[in-house]
Design an enzyme around this catalytic site. Structure first.
Site, short mmCIF file in Angstrom:
data_model
loop_
_atom_site.label_atom_id
_atom_site.label_comp_id
_atom_site.label_asym_id
_atom_site.label_seq_id
_atom_site.Cartn_x
_atom_site.Cartn_y
_atom_site.Cartn_z
CG MET A 101 14.16 -29.22 0.90
SD MET A 101 15.49 -29.92 2.04
CE MET A 101 16.77 -28.43 2.77
N GLY A 189 12.93 -26.92 7.46
CA GLY A 189 12.96 -25.35 6.72
C GLY A 189 13.87 -24.86 6.21
CB SER A 190 17.07 -24.81 5.05
OG SER A 190 16.52 -26.09 5.70
NE ARG A 191 17.73 -21.02 -2.48
CZ ARG A 191 17.54 -19.08 -2.75
NH1 ARG A 191 16.40 -18.65 -1.69
NH2 ARG A 191 18.32 -18.95 -3.98
#
Length: 231
Positions: A101, A189-191
């Site tokens: 993301m 912002g990440s995953r």
């Protein structure tokens, strides 16, 4: 009934959003008082913050055995990997699908399948770029195991990234989730990693755009992989 301009521009926001949007707005006001061009930049960042915390309604696909994406973003990795130990899914590699993301994606996370939250495991860690493969092992993370009515277990892991410094899980062990139900958010912002059970192959490809709660990621017990797309 058509979609109005108002519905296109104005989006529902997550409960985490108002305090941050308020901070951005106050700072923007101060910047306008100091120097108008700075205020314009602040206004743009305030609008970005509003859209970062958007929480749009999603149309969850119906049908048996569907696994949907838990996050908006791009598929960054598809590979066998040993699930995090805290999930209790064993030490044999399972097919892992990672969805990255960016700061422009909606960051509300949704359940890939319907089931009971039987495990929640948090582990502190680093804040490497979430696009890196080693982020799954080294970054701060929070994992859930969803156990379906037939005993099938799906692992889904929230992973902090280079900018993200806050993983929020909004459910507890024992909670019952429907497919596509919200369970948390990560800022900024990440995953998300999804661990599929043995015998299930992803129906998506690396680089594919995912829509949380809508894009079908896999069909349980279907070992046929997606056909690789031309780039």
């Amino acid at each position: 009934m058509g979609v109005s301009l108002k519905d296109t521009v104005i989006k529902p926001i997550h409960s985490e959003g108002p305090k941050f949007i308020g901070i951005f707005a106050i700072v923007s006001l101060i910047l306008f008082m100091l120097w108008e061009p700075l205020g314009v930049i602040g206004l743009g960042l305030t609008i970005w913050c509003y859209y970062f915390f958007r929480d749009p309604v999603r149309t969850v696909p119906m049908g048996p055995n569907l696994v949907v994406s838990p996050a908006d973003g791009l598929v960054s990795l598809i590979e066998p990997a040993v699930p995090p130990a805290e999930l209790g899914l064993g030490d044999a590699p399972l097919m892992r699908v990672s969805v990255f993301m960016s700061v422009f994606n909606c960051h509300v996370n949704r359940a890939p399948v319907a089931g009971e939250v039987t495990v929640i495991g948090y582990r502190p860690g680093k804040f490497l770029s979430a696009e890196l493969d080693k982020a799954s092992e080294e970054n701060e993370r929070n994992g859930l195991v969803l156990t379906m009515d037939d005993g099938t277990k799906i692992g889904v892991v929230q992973i902090a990234g280079l900018v993200a410094r806050r993983i929020l899980c909004e459910v507890t062990e024992g909670a019952q989730l429907g497919r596509g139900d919200r369970f948390g958010i990560i800022r900024f912002g990440s995953r998300l990693d999804v661990y599929l059970p043995e015998g299930t192959a992803p129906k998506v490809s690396v680089g594919q755009t995912m829509i949380s709660g809508e894009t079908v990621l896999a069909v349980l017990d279907d070992p046929t992989p997606a056909i690789a797309r031309e780039v």
